[in-house]
Design an enzyme around this catalytic site. Structure first.
Site, PDB file in Angstrom:
ATOM      1  N   ASP A 170      68.027  75.788  15.744  1.00  0.00           N
ATOM      2  CA  ASP A 170      69.097  76.597  16.414  1.00  0.00           C
ATOM      3  C   ASP A 170      70.228  77.097  15.319  1.00  0.00           C
ATOM      4  O   ASP A 170      70.572  76.286  14.632  1.00  0.00           O
ATOM      5  CB  ASP A 170      69.906  75.995  17.426  1.00  0.00           C
ATOM      6  CG  ASP A 170      70.673  76.880  18.585  1.00  0.00           C
ATOM      7  OD1 ASP A 170      70.032  77.176  19.664  1.00  0.00           O
ATOM      8  OD2 ASP A 170      71.516  77.259  17.992  1.00  0.00           O
ATOM      9  N   ILE A 171      70.560  78.235  15.331  1.00  0.00           N
ATOM     10  CA  ILE A 171      71.512  78.920  14.367  1.00  0.00           C
ATOM     11  C   ILE A 171      72.914  78.195  14.556  1.00  0.00           C
ATOM     12  O   ILE A 171      73.916  78.167  13.970  1.00  0.00           O
ATOM     13  CB  ILE A 171      71.656  80.265  14.531  1.00  0.00           C
ATOM     14  CG1 ILE A 171      72.222  80.872  13.285  1.00  0.00           C
ATOM     15  CG2 ILE A 171      72.507  80.811  15.559  1.00  0.00           C
ATOM     16  CD1 ILE A 171      71.985  82.518  13.064  1.00  0.00           C
ATOM     17  N   ASN A 175      68.419  76.457  29.988  1.00  0.00           N
ATOM     18  CA  ASN A 175      69.150  77.424  30.445  1.00  0.00           C
ATOM     19  C   ASN A 175      68.703  78.588  31.238  1.00  0.00           C
ATOM     20  O   ASN A 175      67.810  79.452  30.937  1.00  0.00           O
ATOM     21  CB  ASN A 175      70.663  77.761  29.568  1.00  0.00           C
ATOM     22  CG  ASN A 175      71.097  76.806  28.817  1.00  0.00           C
ATOM     23  OD1 ASN A 175      71.185  75.785  29.480  1.00  0.00           O
ATOM     24  ND2 ASN A 175      71.410  76.990  27.587  1.00  0.00           N
ATOM     25  N   VAL A 184      69.805  84.253  25.616  1.00  0.00           N
ATOM     26  CA  VAL A 184      68.530  85.028  25.054  1.00  0.00           C
ATOM     27  C   VAL A 184      67.641  85.062  26.146  1.00  0.00           C
ATOM     28  O   VAL A 184      67.315  83.937  26.294  1.00  0.00           O
ATOM     29  CB  VAL A 184      68.356  84.404  23.656  1.00  0.00           C
ATOM     30  CG1 VAL A 184      67.152  85.258  23.305  1.00  0.00           C
ATOM     31  CG2 VAL A 184      69.434  84.596  22.772  1.00  0.00           C
ATOM     32  N   HIS A 197      63.320  79.318  26.455  1.00  0.00           N
ATOM     33  CA  HIS A 197      63.333  78.397  25.436  1.00  0.00           C
ATOM     34  C   HIS A 197      63.839  77.322  25.578  1.00  0.00           C
ATOM     35  O   HIS A 197      64.806  77.009  26.589  1.00  0.00           O
ATOM     36  CB  HIS A 197      63.960  78.953  24.095  1.00  0.00           C
ATOM     37  CG  HIS A 197      65.340  79.473  24.604  1.00  0.00           C
ATOM     38  ND1 HIS A 197      65.653  80.827  25.068  1.00  0.00           N
ATOM     39  CD2 HIS A 197      66.545  78.961  24.209  1.00  0.00           C
ATOM     40  CE1 HIS A 197      66.978  80.860  25.137  1.00  0.00           C
ATOM     41  NE2 HIS A 197      67.785  79.990  24.827  1.00  0.00           N
ATOM     42  N   HIS A 253      65.614  73.854  24.607  1.00  0.00           N
ATOM     43  CA  HIS A 253      66.458  73.238  23.735  1.00  0.00           C
ATOM     44  C   HIS A 253      66.096  71.715  23.553  1.00  0.00           C
ATOM     45  O   HIS A 253      66.056  70.983  24.584  1.00  0.00           O
ATOM     46  CB  HIS A 253      68.144  73.294  24.016  1.00  0.00           C
ATOM     47  CG  HIS A 253      68.681  74.603  24.136  1.00  0.00           C
ATOM     48  ND1 HIS A 253      69.367  75.192  23.030  1.00  0.00           N
ATOM     49  CD2 HIS A 253      68.373  75.686  25.021  1.00  0.00           C
ATOM     50  CE1 HIS A 253      69.800  76.273  23.480  1.00  0.00           C
ATOM     51  NE2 HIS A 253      69.225  76.784  24.575  1.00  0.00           N
TER      52      HIS A 253
END
Ligand code: DGP
Length: 114
Positions: free
Chosen positions: A30-31, A87, A96, A100, A102
């Site tokens: 993750d960024i 989420n 986004v 995905h 996490h």
């Protein structure tokens, strides 16, 4: 279903620190990490939200969890523990719209999320 930034990561238009890849999945750091380990695991197939999954996606969705636990083992956080978060939409904190998972770990996490 419009393209998201994650499609650009899949196609390598945008760089990412890739942790795992196969024909159907991509996992990358993750960024904006919330813990020492914060990895996003996603199917390459564009599914916007968990609300959009279909019965025939069952195996694909299950695969996210197998990849997550394999990465957790590889990173050595399986015994201490970690958290998996998916989420959904605005109230769930999704930003986004390409599903995905996490994978967050490497420190003691508090509960309950704010
Ligand atoms: P969510 O809020 O559940 O939709 O999570 C989206 C995550 O994606 C968020 O933690 C930040 C991460 N993210 C957004 N843009 C990029 C990017 O360009 N590269 C990487 N590596 N992560 C990104």
């Amino acid at each position: 279903m419009s393209e998201t930034i994650f499609d650009k990561i899949i196609s390598r238009e945008i760089p990412a620190e890739i942790v795992y890849e196969d024909e159907n999945y991509l996992a990358f750091n993750d960024i904006n990490p919330q813990a020492p380990i914060h990895i996003l695991i996603m199917p390459k197939k564009r599914i916007p939200t968990i609300n959009d999954i279909q019965k025939n996606d069952s195996e694909l969705i299950a695969g996210l969890f197998f990849i997550a636990k394999d990465i957790a083992i590889k990173k050595g956080i399986d015994k201490d523990g970690y958290r998996l978060i998916l989420n959904c939409n605005e109230n769930g904190g999704q930003s986004v719209y390409h599903i995905h998972l996490h994978l967050i770990g490497g420190r003691k996490l508090s509960w309950i999320p704010g």
